[in-house]
Design a protein around this motif. Sequence first.
Motif, PDB file in Angstrom:
ATOM      1  N   GLY A   1      80.398  59.360  27.263  1.00  0.00           N
ATOM      2  CA  GLY A   1      79.396  60.387  27.552  1.00  0.00           C
ATOM      3  C   GLY A   1      78.308  59.868  28.468  1.00  0.00           C
ATOM      4  O   GLY A   1      77.857  60.568  29.378  1.00  0.00           O
ATOM      5  N   GLY A   2      77.880  58.623  28.244  1.00  0.00           N
ATOM      6  CA  GLY A   2      76.872  58.025  29.114  1.00  0.00           C
ATOM      7  C   GLY A   2      77.375  57.864  30.540  1.00  0.00           C
ATOM      8  O   GLY A   2      76.624  58.035  31.501  1.00  0.00           O
ATOM      9  N   LEU A   3      78.676  57.556  30.692  1.00  0.00           N
ATOM     10  CA  LEU A   3      79.248  57.449  32.035  1.00  0.00           C
ATOM     11  C   LEU A   3      79.126  58.776  32.773  1.00  0.00           C
ATOM     12  O   LEU A   3      78.746  58.810  33.957  1.00  0.00           O
ATOM     13  CB  LEU A   3      80.710  57.009  31.932  1.00  0.00           C
ATOM     14  N   GLY A   4      79.450  59.872  32.079  1.00  0.00           N
ATOM     15  CA  GLY A   4      79.263  61.190  32.696  1.00  0.00           C
ATOM     16  C   GLY A   4      77.813  61.444  33.045  1.00  0.00           C
ATOM     17  O   GLY A   4      77.492  61.988  34.111  1.00  0.00           O
ATOM     18  N   ASN A   5      76.900  61.034  32.161  1.00  0.00           N
ATOM     19  CA  ASN A   5      75.464  61.184  32.405  1.00  0.00           C
ATOM     20  C   ASN A   5      75.033  60.410  33.642  1.00  0.00           C
ATOM     21  O   ASN A   5      74.219  60.887  34.455  1.00  0.00           O
ATOM     22  CB  ASN A   5      74.708  60.707  31.174  1.00  0.00           C
ATOM     23  N   GLY A   6      75.574  59.206  33.808  1.00  0.00           N
ATOM     24  CA  GLY A   6      75.227  58.398  34.982  1.00  0.00           C
ATOM     25  C   GLY A   6      75.682  59.050  36.276  1.00  0.00           C
ATOM     26  O   GLY A   6      74.954  59.042  37.280  1.00  0.00           O
ATOM     27  N   LEU A   7      76.894  59.613  36.269  1.00  0.00           N
ATOM     28  CA  LEU A   7      77.369  60.341  37.447  1.00  0.00           C
ATOM     29  C   LEU A   7      76.433  61.507  37.769  1.00  0.00           C
ATOM     30  O   LEU A   7      76.091  61.747  38.939  1.00  0.00           O
ATOM     31  CB  LEU A   7      78.788  60.861  37.199  1.00  0.00           C
ATOM     32  N   ILE A   8      76.043  62.244  36.729  1.00  0.00           N
ATOM     33  CA  ILE A   8      75.156  63.397  36.916  1.00  0.00           C
ATOM     34  C   ILE A   8      73.820  62.974  37.494  1.00  0.00           C
ATOM     35  O   ILE A   8      73.307  63.590  38.444  1.00  0.00           O
ATOM     36  CB  ILE A   8      74.955  64.134  35.574  1.00  0.00           C
ATOM     37  N   ASP A   9      73.227  61.922  36.938  1.00  0.00           N
ATOM     38  CA  ASP A   9      71.897  61.481  37.378  1.00  0.00           C
ATOM     39  C   ASP A   9      71.863  61.208  38.875  1.00  0.00           C
ATOM     40  O   ASP A   9      70.961  61.660  39.594  1.00  0.00           O
ATOM     41  CB  ASP A   9      71.474  60.219  36.617  1.00  0.00           C
ATOM     42  N   VAL A  10      72.841  60.441  39.353  1.00  0.00           N
ATOM     43  CA  VAL A  10      72.851  60.050  40.765  1.00  0.00           C
ATOM     44  C   VAL A  10      73.126  61.255  41.655  1.00  0.00           C
ATOM     45  O   VAL A  10      72.456  61.469  42.672  1.00  0.00           O
ATOM     46  CB  VAL A  10      73.885  58.937  41.006  1.00  0.00           C
ATOM     47  N   ALA A  11      74.117  62.064  41.289  1.00  0.00           N
ATOM     48  CA  ALA A  11      74.465  63.226  42.115  1.00  0.00           C
ATOM     49  C   ALA A  11      73.331  64.238  42.150  1.00  0.00           C
ATOM     50  O   ALA A  11      73.016  64.805  43.204  1.00  0.00           O
ATOM     51  CB  ALA A  11      75.743  63.881  41.583  1.00  0.00           C
ATOM     52  N   GLU A  12      72.695  64.483  40.999  1.00  0.00           N
ATOM     53  CA  GLU A  12      71.602  65.453  40.953  1.00  0.00           C
ATOM     54  C   GLU A  12      70.422  65.002  41.805  1.00  0.00           C
ATOM     55  O   GLU A  12      69.875  65.774  42.605  1.00  0.00           O
ATOM     56  CB  GLU A  12      71.140  65.654  39.513  1.00  0.00           C
ATOM     57  N   THR A  13      70.019  63.746  41.631  1.00  0.00           N
ATOM     58  CA  THR A  13      68.874  63.235  42.400  1.00  0.00           C
ATOM     59  C   THR A  13      69.155  63.293  43.888  1.00  0.00           C
ATOM     60  O   THR A  13      68.297  63.710  44.684  1.00  0.00           O
ATOM     61  CB  THR A  13      68.558  61.792  41.972  1.00  0.00           C
ATOM     62  N   THR A  14      70.356  62.896  44.291  1.00  0.00           N
ATOM     63  CA  THR A  14      70.717  62.935  45.712  1.00  0.00           C
ATOM     64  C   THR A  14      70.693  64.359  46.243  1.00  0.00           C
ATOM     65  O   THR A  14      70.197  64.626  47.345  1.00  0.00           O
ATOM     66  CB  THR A  14      72.110  62.313  45.917  1.00  0.00           C
ATOM     67  N   LEU A  15      71.205  65.302  45.462  1.00  0.00           N
ATOM     68  CA  LEU A  15      71.250  66.691  45.903  1.00  0.00           C
ATOM     69  C   LEU A  15      69.852  67.272  46.067  1.00  0.00           C
ATOM     70  O   LEU A  15      69.561  67.963  47.048  1.00  0.00           O
ATOM     71  CB  LEU A  15      72.057  67.521  44.896  1.00  0.00           C
ATOM     72  N   VAL A  16      68.967  66.989  45.120  1.00  0.00           N
ATOM     73  CA  VAL A  16      67.584  67.477  45.236  1.00  0.00           C
ATOM     74  C   VAL A  16      66.919  66.891  46.470  1.00  0.00           C
ATOM     75  O   VAL A  16      66.238  67.585  47.228  1.00  0.00           O
ATOM     76  CB  VAL A  16      66.777  67.127  43.975  1.00  0.00           C
ATOM     77  N   GLN A  17      67.129  65.606  46.700  1.00  0.00           N
ATOM     78  CA  GLN A  17      66.522  64.958  47.863  1.00  0.00           C
ATOM     79  C   GLN A  17      67.033  65.549  49.171  1.00  0.00           C
ATOM     80  O   GLN A  17      66.263  65.733  50.119  1.00  0.00           O
ATOM     81  CB  GLN A  17      66.792  63.455  47.815  1.00  0.00           C
TER      82      GLN A  17
END
Length: 408
Positions: free
Chosen positions: A307-323
């Motif tokens: 579950g944490g691995l999925g969370n890590g993927l989300i964190d990076v993709a979300e931050t990049t998309l917002v930026q």
Amino acid sequence: MTTPYRTSVRRVSIARLISLAGSEAAFIALIAALYTRTHSTTWVSAGLLAAIGVRGLVAPLAGSLGDRLDRRHVMIGSDLGAAACFAALVFLDEPAALVAVAALASVFESPFFPASSAAIPNLVPTERLTWANATLSSSASIGRMLGPLVGGLLVAAAGPSGAFAANGASFLVSAALVASVRADFRTRRADDGAHAGLAAGFAFLVHDRTLRTMTAAWTVMLLFVGVILVAEYPLTEQFGMGSVGYGALVAGWGVGVVGGSWLAARVLRARTEVQVLVVGTLVMGVAMGSVGVSPWFAPIVGLMVLGGLGNGLIDVAETTLVQLRTPDAVRSRVFAASETLVLGAFGVSFVAGGPLVDAVGPQPVYALGALGAGLAALLLATLLRVPVTAHRTPEDELVAEPQLAATR
């Protein structure tokens, strides 16, 4: 001389790791101090609101500072103000005073995250955003993973005051690291034209289809997932694992986030952010649903890593998309607006969590988390055909180019 962009990101990442580890340690110390001195769960709830709820209330103002002022100065001021608050906590005993100063510390801490996240596109070239965000996410996860362990040891060895003092020192180290970075953390004055006011971050979220849908997805998911945080300790008690098991769950998730961030840096490419978000959300959902039916505890720890691995993927993709989708002039407020909504969803979930876990038990709650992740994935899937449009300006590139050149 301009600091090379790789060095800049690593120093900011280490600063975030140190300050987050210190904050997590101090959070353990605050809760321990309140409960041992009062034996009242009401005071514990007050401490939770001071440490978490206050950040949601002040996030819009905190985000505006990162758009109106030099983000480097905002981050340094945030660290120094928080350091002063935790230095004061060392000398306090009364529960009301502890809660009040902890709330003030949360106010000072609030500007750091939106300012640092908004500054990254100014520090690195566009093609290195994924690497930079993965580095930040990994560092933050390590800090959150180590902090509770360090906090428990400090409270046992030196009492809550020792943890408060250590956290104050961690903020000073963080401030020094940020101050050592010689680079432009922002490019243009904010509050020009359409991006004026504290609510500009919320307005941008509402009017951008991708960010609006993504925020709605996280709000839906966290309304379910927040309940799981309430269920974690009862889950370990159900399997007879107690605090050791609880530490294993928290550490397992943190290890997974670090791994997910590392993986994101290698698989995330331009225009694949939404696909990675969908995959990461589904991975989290599968992990949480499986926890809900596991008859043994050992596999649950492995599922927390997944579950944490999925969370890590989300964190990076979300931050990049917002930026990528947010212009520099409003970027910090957009991050702050998102944080406000996330903390609000968590707050609602926390309130419902206690009665729900008491009513149905801890494991069925994980099934609800899986349901929330599934609904979020469906929302995100509607964006798979929406193009990712970058709001990177010529001024942004002029800032990043000297830092890129410095590494050649």
